[in-house]
Design a protein around this motif. Structure first.
Motif, PDB file in Angstrom:
ATOM      1  N   GLY A 396      31.658  27.663  39.306  1.00 54.33           N
ATOM      2  CA  GLY A 396      33.018  28.177  39.183  1.00 54.33           C
ATOM      3  C   GLY A 396      33.901  27.354  38.280  1.00 54.33           C
ATOM      4  N   VAL A 397      33.764  26.048  38.347  1.00 49.77           N
ATOM      5  CA  VAL A 397      34.572  25.183  37.487  1.00 49.77           C
ATOM      6  C   VAL A 397      34.251  25.448  36.019  1.00 49.77           C
ATOM      7  CG1 VAL A 397      34.971  22.799  36.800  1.00 49.77           C
ATOM      8  CG2 VAL A 397      34.947  23.394  39.219  1.00 49.77           C
ATOM      9  N   SER A 398      32.962  25.626  35.714  1.00 50.79           N
ATOM     10  CA  SER A 398      32.577  25.937  34.335  1.00 50.79           C
ATOM     11  C   SER A 398      33.063  27.329  33.937  1.00 50.79           C
ATOM     12  CB  SER A 398      31.059  25.863  34.173  1.00 50.79           C
ATOM     13  OG  SER A 398      30.587  24.543  34.343  1.00 50.79           O
ATOM     14  N   ALA A 399      32.945  28.273  34.844  1.00 50.91           N
ATOM     15  CA  ALA A 399      33.338  29.648  34.542  1.00 50.91           C
ATOM     16  C   ALA A 399      34.835  29.782  34.323  1.00 50.91           C
ATOM     17  CB  ALA A 399      32.895  30.570  35.678  1.00 50.91           C
ATOM     18  N   ALA A 400      35.622  28.915  34.937  1.00 50.88           N
ATOM     19  CA  ALA A 400      37.073  28.993  34.779  1.00 50.88           C
ATOM     20  C   ALA A 400      37.502  28.804  33.334  1.00 50.88           C
ATOM     21  CB  ALA A 400      37.747  27.950  35.667  1.00 50.88           C
ATOM     22  N   GLU A 401      36.675  28.146  32.540  1.00 47.38           N
ATOM     23  CA  GLU A 401      37.019  27.924  31.138  1.00 47.38           C
ATOM     24  C   GLU A 401      36.897  29.195  30.308  1.00 47.38           C
ATOM     25  OE1 GLU A 401      38.392  25.389  30.210  1.00 47.38           O
ATOM     26  OE2 GLU A 401      37.785  23.724  31.468  1.00 47.38           O
ATOM     27  N   LEU A 402      36.214  30.201  30.821  1.00 52.73           N
ATOM     28  CA  LEU A 402      35.973  31.408  30.038  1.00 52.73           C
ATOM     29  C   LEU A 402      37.232  32.222  29.787  1.00 52.73           C
ATOM     30  CD1 LEU A 402      32.701  32.690  31.723  1.00 52.73           C
ATOM     31  CD2 LEU A 402      32.894  31.649  29.470  1.00 52.73           C
ATOM     32  N   PHE A 403      38.207  32.086  30.656  1.00 52.27           N
ATOM     33  CA  PHE A 403      39.385  32.925  30.541  1.00 52.27           C
ATOM     34  C   PHE A 403      40.216  32.572  29.316  1.00 52.27           C
ATOM     35  CE2 PHE A 403      38.607  32.995  35.182  1.00 52.27           C
ATOM     36  CZ  PHE A 403      38.337  34.348  35.287  1.00 52.27           C
ATOM     37  N   GLY A 404      40.591  33.595  28.559  1.00 46.70           N
ATOM     38  CA  GLY A 404      41.409  33.396  27.370  1.00 46.70           C
ATOM     39  C   GLY A 404      42.855  33.139  27.727  1.00 46.70           C
ATOM     40  N   ASP A 405      43.606  32.734  26.729  1.00 45.15           N
ATOM     41  CA  ASP A 405      44.989  32.338  26.965  1.00 45.15           C
ATOM     42  C   ASP A 405      45.887  33.500  27.367  1.00 45.15           C
ATOM     43  OD1 ASP A 405      44.251  29.783  26.350  1.00 45.15           O
ATOM     44  OD2 ASP A 405      45.010  29.831  24.295  1.00 45.15           O
ATOM     45  N   ASP A 406      45.430  34.739  27.147  1.00 44.31           N
ATOM     46  CA  ASP A 406      46.262  35.889  27.487  1.00 44.31           C
ATOM     47  C   ASP A 406      45.901  36.480  28.850  1.00 44.31           C
ATOM     48  OD1 ASP A 406      43.804  36.795  26.766  1.00 44.31           O
ATOM     49  OD2 ASP A 406      44.515  38.452  25.536  1.00 44.31           O
ATOM     50  N   THR A 407      45.112  35.757  29.631  1.00 44.28           N
ATOM     51  CA  THR A 407      44.681  36.241  30.943  1.00 44.28           C
ATOM     52  C   THR A 407      45.741  35.977  32.004  1.00 44.28           C
ATOM     53  OG1 THR A 407      42.387  35.748  30.372  1.00 44.28           O
ATOM     54  CG2 THR A 407      42.879  36.097  32.702  1.00 44.28           C
ATOM     55  N   THR A 408      45.929  36.949  32.892  1.00 40.14           N
ATOM     56  CA  THR A 408      46.716  36.758  34.109  1.00 40.14           C
ATOM     57  C   THR A 408      45.719  36.670  35.259  1.00 40.14           C
ATOM     58  OG1 THR A 408      48.606  37.983  33.243  1.00 40.14           O
ATOM     59  CG2 THR A 408      48.430  37.795  35.646  1.00 40.14           C
ATOM     60  N   ILE A 409      45.858  35.659  36.093  1.00 37.69           N
ATOM     61  CA  ILE A 409      44.808  35.419  37.089  1.00 37.69           C
ATOM     62  C   ILE A 409      45.377  34.850  38.381  1.00 37.69           C
ATOM     63  CG2 ILE A 409      44.301  33.059  36.293  1.00 37.69           C
ATOM     64  CD1 ILE A 409      41.295  33.778  36.739  1.00 37.69           C
ATOM     65  N   GLY A 410      44.707  35.147  39.472  1.00 37.23           N
ATOM     66  CA  GLY A 410      45.038  34.591  40.772  1.00 37.23           C
ATOM     67  C   GLY A 410      43.773  34.503  41.598  1.00 37.23           C
ATOM     68  N   MET A 411      43.790  33.759  42.691  1.00 39.39           N
ATOM     69  CA  MET A 411      42.590  33.603  43.510  1.00 39.39           C
ATOM     70  C   MET A 411      42.954  33.558  44.988  1.00 39.39           C
ATOM     71  SD  MET A 411      39.507  30.796  43.175  1.00 39.39           S
ATOM     72  CE  MET A 411      40.436  29.342  43.683  1.00 39.39           C
ATOM     73  N   TRP A 412      42.185  34.338  45.783  1.00 40.03           N
ATOM     74  CA  TRP A 412      42.293  34.334  47.232  1.00 40.03           C
ATOM     75  C   TRP A 412      40.960  33.917  47.835  1.00 40.03           C
ATOM     76  CZ3 TRP A 412      44.460  39.927  48.533  1.00 40.03           C
ATOM     77  CH2 TRP A 412      45.741  40.070  47.970  1.00 40.03           C
ATOM     78  N   TYR A 413      41.034  33.301  49.003  1.00 39.78           N
ATOM     79  CA  TYR A 413      39.860  33.124  49.853  1.00 39.78           C
ATOM     80  C   TYR A 413      39.958  34.148  50.979  1.00 39.78           C
ATOM     81  CZ  TYR A 413      38.971  28.448  47.881  1.00 39.78           C
ATOM     82  OH  TYR A 413      38.707  27.390  47.051  1.00 39.78           O
ATOM     83  N   PHE A 414      38.822  34.691  51.409  1.00 43.65           N
ATOM     84  CA  PHE A 414      38.844  35.536  52.602  1.00 43.65           C
ATOM     85  C   PHE A 414      37.768  35.053  53.566  1.00 43.65           C
ATOM     86  CE2 PHE A 414      35.957  37.675  49.677  1.00 43.65           C
ATOM     87  CZ  PHE A 414      34.908  38.114  50.463  1.00 43.65           C
ATOM     88  N   GLY A 415      38.156  34.910  54.816  1.00 44.20           N
ATOM     89  CA  GLY A 415      37.282  34.364  55.863  1.00 44.20           C
ATOM     90  C   GLY A 415      38.151  33.646  56.871  1.00 44.20           C
ATOM     91  N   THR A 416      38.052  34.007  58.142  1.00 43.36           N
ATOM     92  CA  THR A 416      38.919  33.389  59.134  1.00 43.36           C
ATOM     93  C   THR A 416      38.162  33.102  60.421  1.00 43.36           C
ATOM     94  OG1 THR A 416      40.918  33.698  60.459  1.00 43.36           O
ATOM     95  CG2 THR A 416      39.703  35.682  59.884  1.00 43.36           C
ATOM     96  N   ALA A 417      38.387  31.910  60.955  1.00 47.80           N
ATOM     97  CA  ALA A 417      37.780  31.525  62.226  1.00 47.80           C
ATOM     98  C   ALA A 417      38.726  31.823  63.390  1.00 47.80           C
ATOM     99  CB  ALA A 417      37.435  30.039  62.209  1.00 47.80           C
ATOM    100  N   ALA A 418      40.011  31.923  63.081  1.00 44.42           N
ATOM    101  CA  ALA A 418      41.000  32.192  64.130  1.00 44.42           C
ATOM    102  C   ALA A 418      41.059  33.690  64.421  1.00 44.42           C
ATOM    103  CB  ALA A 418      42.377  31.698  63.695  1.00 44.42           C
TER     104      ALA A 418
END
Length: 571
Positions: A396-418
């Motif tokens: 993932g760290v390597s893949a994060a470099e692929l995004f161009g400067d005109d990209t809009t991006i966000g990230m969520w995690y999904f998974g809950t123990a509660a």
């Protein structure tokens, strides 16, 4: 000036500096998927392969290409020997041919035409003698009608070139490297990077091969290596240039600033650069051979079966070493150059990927499974015991470099123990990839979030609810001329939380929320053997997206690279 910036002002002349013109950058890329997204059902379809049915090692069949430039005045069907030579060496061959041709004839015995090897390789009109700018094109053409006669008649290394004013940005102590070029592109050290067309030109074909060879030496994981190579591809301002045309544009530039922002850094043959320098243009260029992937154009003399061997031998003899040197070529090969693949497929694969890549603006929401099963042990590509989560962090760290400067991006995690926990947690808020998040760029925040990724023990997988929420959130972001995508990476199936629902109910809700005026595609990646591919295929199909199975967790990086390419080659 910091190491992470290029000069905003460039030398216009000795001791002079000028303000750079405003030059809007093209949409350099925009990865629809950084944390996964494989090419559907088997990867990229090569333009040069027959309907995708050939194996990667099979000989390619090329698509139609423009006709070549000819040095002859008009077609001469009665000529005894027709010769197709790479454009940069064609004048030398024509001079040699002139010694065999009686003066005054409209149709002399030997007719030479200048033709890019990528054109000759697929042309129906086969010359008697073919002198391409690299033996690689003989592999590409896979034409058994031609036989090599003797050693190559000339050699010319590939250099990384740019206006002298920015040489220090890509060459240190007289040395440069493809990996350094990638790093510089990633850190925005260069205003512009261009690349010749790898399907038509030797500088392009050899450079793409060298880039992939150089990144392969940086890691044992072939997927990570491919991600690093594609990072350079994603930053190219121009990826299908003609080297001669690039140099012509450089020659017409009246100041270095314009040349840097128009063309910038680019690979070129030593002979082409030498010919340019001899013209004493306003913009002077500097060229340096890369130390981590030396490649060289060689010029094999090949003869078609049935051609006049005696006349061909006379032509070859007329091409003297002094004339070769005078034309800017070398007469001996350079030490340490890379060996080229013997397989047309292996040689053309990366070139096809680069050539078919499309620049797109993207809005991407990454949904990453943080359920407990992501902590399960797996074996990585080097045979080491790891976990799904650790492989995801590295890729993932390597893949994060692929995004161009005109990209809009966000990230969520999904998974809950509660029991009453949320279906998802926002890790990086949606916004421009170069925008600031807590004092750092969103790209850096994304890398930090992926690097710190730790799935919750005993956490369930609210897959369906997370997808519904993600699609709904991104639908409000849809805008013209921009692809809006939700990328989902999961190793399991929906369940183990209060958000669990039947698949039929989920699909009904997903389809009910579709709006043709505001399309949001789901790219669903099943990570590992336990991923519910039936569910992932259904959700992708309902949104016009793709579902990709990464059955072997150790192949995650390759999956990301193929998915990245799939997003940029889809019509």
């Amino acid at each position: 000036m910091s190491d992470n910036e290029w000069p905003r002002e460039l030398p216009a002349g000795p001791g002079e500096w000028s303000e750079p013109p405003h030059r809007p950058r093209r949409a350099l890329l925009a990865a629809a998927l950084v944390l996964a997204v494989l090419a559907a059902a088997g990867g990229i379809t090569w333009q040069l392969m027959n309907n995708g049915n050939r194996s990667p090692d099979a000989a390619p069949t090329a698509a139609p290409v423009p006709s070549a430039t000819s040095l002859s005045v008009a077609p001469c069907p009665d000529s005894e020997l027709t010769v197709a030579a790479a454009p940069e060496i064609a004048p030398l061959i024509s001079e040699a041919a002139a010694t065999l041709n009686p003066s005054g004839l409209r149709c002399p015995p030997v007719v030479v035409r200048a033709e890019e090897p990528g054109v000759t390789a697929v042309s129906k009109e086969k010359p008697d003698v073919w002198i391409p700018s690299s033996s690689a094109w003989l592999t590409v053409a896979a034409d058994k009608a031609y036989a090599v006669s003797g050693k190559p008649i000339a050699y010319s290394p590939v250099l990384i070139a740019a206006p002298e004013g920015i040489t220090s940005l890509y060459a240190k102590d007289g040395q440069t490297a493809w990996t350094g070029l990638i790093q510089g592109a990633t850190e925005s050290k260069f205003p512009t990077i261009s690349m010749p067309d790898p399907l038509r030109t030797t500088a392009g074909l050899l450079s793409v091969h060298a880039v992939h060879a150089a990144t392969a030496r940086t890691t044992k994981d072939a997927g990570i290596a491919q991600l690093r190579a594609l990072t350079l591809r994603s930053r190219l301002e121009e990826a299908s240039a003609d080297p001669i045309e690039l140099l012509e544009r450089m020659g017409k530039a009246t100041d270095a600033t314009t040349a840097v922002y128009d063309i910038g850094v680019f690979p070129v043959l030593e002979q082409q650069l030498t010919a340019y320098q001899e013209q004493r243009h306003v913009v002077r260029l500097a060229g340096v051979p890369p130390v981590d992937g030396r490649v060289e154009a060689d010029y094999p003399f090949t003869l078609r079966k049935g051609a006049d061997k005696k006349l061909a031998a006379q032509l070859r003899e007329a091409i003297t070493e002094p004339a070769v040197v005078e034309a800017g070529f070398r007469t001996e090969p350079t030490a340490g150059v890379l060996r080229l693949p013997k397989s047309a497929g292996k040689l053309l694969g990366p070139a096809q990927q680069w050539a078919q890549y499309r620049d797109l603006a993207f809005q991407v929401l990454l949904l990453i499974d943080s359920s407990g099963s992501m902590n399960e042990p797996v074996t990585d590509k080097a045979g080491r015991t790891s976990t799904k989560a650790s492989l995801l962090r590295e890729s993932g760290v390597s893949a994060a470099e692929l995004f161009g400067d005109d990209t809009t991006i966000g990230m969520w995690y999904f998974g809950t123990a509660a029991r009453n926990g949320p279906a998802h947690t926002e890790v990086v808020p949606l916004g421009p990839v170069n925008g600031l998040v807590d004092g750092q760029s969103r790209r850096k925040a994304l890398q930090a979030g992926i690097g710190a990724y730790k799935p919750e023990k005993a956490a369930g997988t609210p897959l369906y609810q997370a997808v519904l929420d993600g699609v709904e959130a991104m639908r409000g972001q849809v805008k013209a001329q921009t692809a809006t995508v939700v990328v989902v990476l999961t190793d399991g199936a929906d369940g183990g939380t209060k958000y669990a629902m039947p698949q039929a109910t989920f699909l009904q809700k997903l389809e009910a929320g579709q709006d043709p005026a505001k399309p949001v595609s789901v790219i669903a990646v099943g990570y590992g053997p336990d991923a519910n591919m039936t569910a992932l295929t259904s959700m992708a199909g309902a949104t016009g997206g793709q579902a990709i199975a990464a059955r072997n967790p150790a192949d995650l990086a390759s999956a990301m690279a193929q998915a990245f390419l799939a997003a940029h080659t889809t019509s």
